[in-house]
Design an enzyme around this catalytic site. Structure first.
Site, PDB file in Angstrom:
ATOM      1  N   THR A   1      43.338  73.123  58.239  1.00  7.23           N
ATOM      2  CA  THR A   1      42.096  72.441  57.840  1.00  7.23           C
ATOM      3  C   THR A   1      41.098  72.534  58.986  1.00  7.23           C
ATOM      4  OG1 THR A   1      43.232  70.943  56.347  1.00  7.23           O
ATOM      5  CG2 THR A   1      41.088  70.218  57.109  1.00  7.23           C
TER       6      THR A   1
ATOM      7  N   PHE B   1      37.849  70.980  60.755  1.00  6.95           N
ATOM      8  CA  PHE B   1      37.081  69.735  60.893  1.00  6.95           C
ATOM      9  C   PHE B   1      35.851  70.015  61.749  1.00  6.95           C
ATOM     10  CE2 PHE B   1      40.294  66.584  59.511  1.00  6.95           C
ATOM     11  CZ  PHE B   1      41.439  67.369  59.524  1.00  6.95           C
TER      12      PHE B   1
HETATM   13  O1  LIG Z   1      43.866  62.213  54.488  1.00  7.34           O
HETATM   14  C1  LIG Z   1      43.903  62.676  55.643  1.00  7.34           C
HETATM   15  O2  LIG Z   1      44.853  62.491  56.415  1.00  7.34           O
HETATM   16  C2  LIG Z   1      42.770  63.474  56.106  1.00  7.34           C
HETATM   17  O3  LIG Z   1      42.466  63.504  57.262  1.00  7.34           O
HETATM   18  C3  LIG Z   1      42.101  64.375  55.099  1.00  7.34           C
HETATM   19  C4  LIG Z   1      42.985  65.571  54.902  1.00  7.34           C
HETATM   20  C5  LIG Z   1      43.840  65.626  53.828  1.00  7.34           C
HETATM   21  C6  LIG Z   1      44.677  66.738  53.664  1.00  7.34           C
HETATM   22  C7  LIG Z   1      44.651  67.761  54.583  1.00  7.34           C
HETATM   23  C8  LIG Z   1      43.788  67.677  55.669  1.00  7.34           C
HETATM   24  C9  LIG Z   1      42.941  66.588  55.829  1.00  7.34           C
END
Ligand SMILES: O=C(O)C(=O)Cc1ccccc1
Length: 429
Positions: free
Chosen positions: A306, A308
């Site tokens: 992911t 960010f």
């Molecule tokens: O819900 C979380 O922990 C988040 O930070 C959002 C997310 C959800 C799934 C993968 C990466 C980030």
């Protein structure tokens, strides 16, 4: 990384009675819950910041590359004045009375050379928090969320501040409760997180960094609960979609339910003693909320990552000595082949694009294309989000954007920031 709320607004309540509603957007509060699960986790289970109402800032009035350049110039001016005042301090210290100025304090003592304040470097020229030295980073979710891990990767010694909604994380920065916000924007399996792109536009924060976080999901349940007892799996929608195939392979064709964040799902299972429900979350969330790991690494692809972005009130000064990325958003102007022309502005300058994403233009959903003979054709209007590999300090990027502006009705630079260059390795996050 610490996981604490600003001390001025901490209140201790039981998990079930705590109310953390914000009455006015300008009155954000933070409450910290003494953990039911273990004393060591008390800090880590801060209740997230929450907000009563979203802001209605209209960013379209603010959009445009010229305005952004003006912004850069004004922040350069502020930073330049900081440098000047530092120089003035240094000059004072070289004066006849030999008074040394260290961090704003005057001292008549001789300071050993190695203890003298180091000169500012370009890396120091990002706005520092005004209160102490710890950077406060707002994220959506509760302790154990991947966004918290992303905050720790971007700013290793930061104070992570949980917020119950992204809107709140943005407002926390806008109201100086936090110095940065961290926002997941795309995932290698699930694609772009569109809602978060919309948020970037509705607010005036600047992208100042990015991190790519390998995401390793676990299936969590209360101690003693077996897979066969489950009739529900809950998690963030991205996590549910990233594990869909594996859940089916595990025989879990049970109800899926979306919640705001992965760690929040784990907390919910634990707090409500749910023996028929599992959560998809991190191993850290299992530890924090006293859950067992029923299955480890359940993402459908081991290269699940992911991306960010880090947001701040002020942009950082773009550099050319390290790899930089710039994110922009623009809307079509009248004319033909606009997208082709915009993309050519980068291609002809050998600027690599790393992302292009279109979103419906909410404020201008339809474009009418009149033709007296045939009638009126209607097209959807789109906003385009583009990331390219160049810094705004690079003249190629400046020229490309000057050209892009000619073909677009709206253009905003969301930020120019260092690329995450850490080597890729699937982790146990
Ligand atoms: O819900 C979380 O922990 C988040 O930070 C959002 C997310 C959800 C799934 C993968 C990466 C980030």
């Amino acid at each position: 990384m610490q996981c604490v709320a600003p001390s001025s607004s901490i209140g201790f309540k039981s998990l079930h009675t705590v109310s953390h509603r914000i009455v006015q957007p300008t009155q954000l509060t933070v409450q910290c819950v003494a953990s039911r699960y273990d004393a060591g986790a008390a800090n880590a289970t801060n209740l997230p910041l929450s907000a009563a109402a979203p802001t209605t800032t209209n960013n379209f009035a603010y959009g445009g590359v010229v305005k952004s350049r003006t912004d850069w110039q004004s922040s350069c001016a502020i930073l330049a004045s900081k440098v000047v005042s530092q120089q003035q301090n240094t000059e004072k210290s070289n004066g006849a009375d030999n008074i040394t100025v260290v961090n704003g304090h005057t001292s008549l003592d001789l300071v050993p050379i190695d203890k003298l304040p180091k000169p500012l470097t370009i890396a120091d020229l990002s706005p520092a928090p005004l209160h102490g030295s710890t950077l406060r980073v707002a994220y959506q979710g509760v302790a154990g969320a991947y966004s918290e891990a992303a905050a720790g990767k971007a700013y290793p010694n930061c104070e992570a501040i949980p917020c119950d909604q992204f809107e709140v994380a943005f407002q926390a920065v806008e109201l100086w409760i936090a110095d940065r916000a961290v926002l997941p924007v795309e995932n290698s399996l699930g694609g772009s997180i569109h809602r978060n792109y919309d948020l970037l536009l509705r607010h005036r924060l600047h992208i100042v960094g990015e991190v790519q976080l390998p995401v390793h999901h676990c299936l969590l349940a209360l101690p003693g609960v077996r897979k066969e007892y489950l009739n529900r799996v809950i998690s963030h929608p991205q996590a549910l979609s990233q594990c869909e195939l594996t859940l089916t392979k595990l025989g879990l064709t049970v109800t899926r339910e979306a919640v705001d964040d992965t760690a929040g799902a784990a907390e919910f299972v634990a707090a409500n003693n749910l023996r028929d429900t599992a959560a998809i979350a991190s191993a850290r969330a299992a530890e924090l909320y006293g859950l067992n790991i029923l299955a480890d690494g359940i993402q459908d692809d081991s290269s699940n990552v992911t991306r960010f972005v880090m947001l701040a009130r002020e942009p950082i000064i773009p550099r050319v000595d390290i790899p930089f990325k710039t994110s922009i958003v623009f809307a079509h102007d009248k004319g033909t082949s606009v997208l082709f022309k915009v993309l050519s502005a980068f291609a002809f300058r050998n600027i690599n694009l790393t992302k292009i994403e279109s979103r419906p233009h909410r404020n201008r959903p339809i474009r009418l294309v009149g033709d007296e003979n045939v009638g009126t054709a209607k097209h959807f209007e789109y906003l385009f989000y583009v990331d390219f590999e160049a810094s705004m300090a690079d003249v190629r990027a400046q020229n490309a954007l000057a050209e892009v502006q000619e073909f677009t009705s709206f253009l905003r630079v969301l930020g120019s920031y260092p690329m995450d260059m850490t080597p890729w390795s699937p982790s146990s996050q």
